[in-house]
Design an enzyme around this catalytic site. Structure first.
Site, PDB file in Angstrom:
ATOM      1  N   ARG A 228       0.953  -1.169   0.004  1.00  0.00           N
ATOM      2  CA  ARG A 228       0.239   0.092   0.043  1.00  0.00           C
ATOM      3  C   ARG A 228       0.768   1.158   0.063  1.00  0.00           C
ATOM      4  O   ARG A 228       2.008   1.020   0.627  1.00  0.00           O
ATOM      5  CB  ARG A 228      -0.840  -0.035   1.310  1.00  0.00           C
ATOM      6  CG  ARG A 228      -2.093  -1.115   1.190  1.00  0.00           C
ATOM      7  CD  ARG A 228      -2.960  -0.606   0.188  1.00  0.00           C
ATOM      8  NE  ARG A 228      -4.249  -1.392   0.047  1.00  0.00           N
ATOM      9  CZ  ARG A 228      -4.588  -2.632  -0.714  1.00  0.00           C
ATOM     10  NH1 ARG A 228      -3.456  -2.918  -1.426  1.00  0.00           N
ATOM     11  NH2 ARG A 228      -5.427  -3.265  -0.396  1.00  0.00           N
ATOM     12  N   GLU A 256      -2.477   8.524  -4.030  1.00  0.00           N
ATOM     13  CA  GLU A 256      -3.168   7.682  -5.237  1.00  0.00           C
ATOM     14  C   GLU A 256      -4.479   7.753  -5.677  1.00  0.00           C
ATOM     15  O   GLU A 256      -5.327   8.059  -4.688  1.00  0.00           O
ATOM     16  CB  GLU A 256      -2.849   6.117  -4.777  1.00  0.00           C
ATOM     17  CG  GLU A 256      -3.080   5.343  -5.904  1.00  0.00           C
ATOM     18  CD  GLU A 256      -2.791   3.579  -5.359  1.00  0.00           C
ATOM     19  OE1 GLU A 256      -3.709   3.076  -5.486  1.00  0.00           O
ATOM     20  OE2 GLU A 256      -1.607   3.470  -4.975  1.00  0.00           O
ATOM     21  N   HIS A 275      -1.065   0.788  -9.929  1.00  0.00           N
ATOM     22  CA  HIS A 275      -1.544  -0.094  -9.065  1.00  0.00           C
ATOM     23  C   HIS A 275      -2.439  -1.183  -9.615  1.00  0.00           C
ATOM     24  O   HIS A 275      -3.978  -1.470  -9.411  1.00  0.00           O
ATOM     25  CB  HIS A 275      -2.609   0.644  -7.926  1.00  0.00           C
ATOM     26  CG  HIS A 275      -3.320  -0.183  -6.747  1.00  0.00           C
ATOM     27  ND1 HIS A 275      -3.701   0.473  -5.724  1.00  0.00           N
ATOM     28  CD2 HIS A 275      -3.206  -1.354  -6.534  1.00  0.00           C
ATOM     29  CE1 HIS A 275      -4.164  -0.270  -4.559  1.00  0.00           C
ATOM     30  NE2 HIS A 275      -3.688  -1.687  -5.147  1.00  0.00           N
TER      31      HIS A 275
END
Length: 313
Positions: A228, A256, A275
């Site tokens: 993460r 993000e 991602h």
């Protein structure tokens, strides 16, 4: 007890579902498919923002199970306090290991072997011959040795690494060898050529990769993050990249999505993917098998798999 199940897939395309449950399809759209109070099992829509994932939770007064389609649960944690006692929260262990481990290895190999430079060279019709690092004979440190971390090590096995060290929240021994506790990181970091982050985002791991962590890495070390974004302190990483001391390959960032103009985009020695660790063709069949198995257990009154917490306990 209500038997409504909210799922993000058309049940007609999901073989093995028990026919004793009522399925309502919701993939995060503005309109709910039914009264949230009648929902017993909520399968959280995949790759939607946290605010979308938690939006129906306050009204789900009859909820018994929350099933994520991700390995991490951080995107639903803001809504956990809204739930009645006794709700089981289950993650998607078994769904993302293959895809995420594949990408981790792809990022390692692409970074070491200079693939981004080759792509830029091809665009400019430049022949960029040279001498590049190999993964063979490197020392690799996996930080976060759960199912995904173990899958990464499985895929490292053919690459003749000099050493693979493993770190998790607490120490233990596995078939592959010792797993160190997080407290051992300061001693392990200077030995690593490649550090792969596969840890969940928790209070303990948020900002784990800070300036002190990065300072302990040897010059030229590669940091790979498929965990993460907030596990890494972005400011500290930017400083380390700009100095030329370390390289990085990031599938996740903080913030993000990474906004246009952010200095990470133009930092030296960094490869960024958007991602996509789990969002591959391998996701849907594994997710559907998990849901069919979980809902069959639920309908039969059996113990569920992958329970990570129960509210009120």
């Amino acid at each position: 007890m209500s038997a409504d199940v909210w799922i993000p897939f058309d049940p007609a395309g999901l073989p093995g579902l028990p026919d004793t449950l009522d399925y309502r399809v919701w993939d995060g759209g503005p309109d709910f498919p039914a009264d949230p109070a009648d929902c017993a099992v909520y399968v959280v829509p995949y790759m939607k923002p946290s605010e979308t994932a938690v939006r129906p939770l306050a009204a789900m007064t009859g909820l018994r199970v929350v099933q994520t389609l991700t390995a991490g649960i951080d995107h639903v944690q803001p809504g956990i306090g809204l739930l009645p006692a006794g709700v089981r929260l289950c993650n998607a262990r078994g769904v993302h290991e293959a895809s995420t481990a594949e990408l981790a290895l792809a990022l390692v190999l692409a970074s070491l072997r200079g693939i981004p430079g080759f792509v830029r060279g091809q665009e400019r019709q430049e022949w960029r011959a040279g001498f590049y690092p190999a993964l063979a004979d490197k020392s690799v440190l996996i930080v976060g040795y759960g199912a995904i971390g173990a899958a990464v090590e499985d895929r490292l096995a053919p690459f003749e690494c000099a050493r693979v060290a493993r770190v998790a929240r607490s120490s233990r021994t596995t078939e592959r060898g010792e797993v160190h506790a997080l407290s051992d990181l300061p001693a392990l970091l200077p030995q690593a050529d490649v550090v792969i982050l596969t840890t969940p985002l928790t209070d303990q791991t948020k900002g784990l990769v800070d300036a002190a962590f990065l300072d302990r890495l040897k010059d030229g070390a590669l940091l790979v993050n498929v965990a993460r974004g907030p596990v890494v302190d972005t400011g500290a990483l930017l400083a380390a990249l700009t100095s030329g001391r370390v390289h990085a390959a990031l599938d996740v960032t903080d913030p993000e999505p990474l906004p246009a103009g952010h200095p990470l985009w133009s930092a030296p020695n960094v490869l960024i993917s958007p991602h996509v660790g789990g969002s591959t063709s391998a996701f849907e069949p594994r997710a559907k098998r998990l849901l069919a198995a979980q809902l069959t257990r639920y309908a039969a009154g059996e113990e569920l798999a992958n329970v990570v917490l129960t509210t009120g306990s």
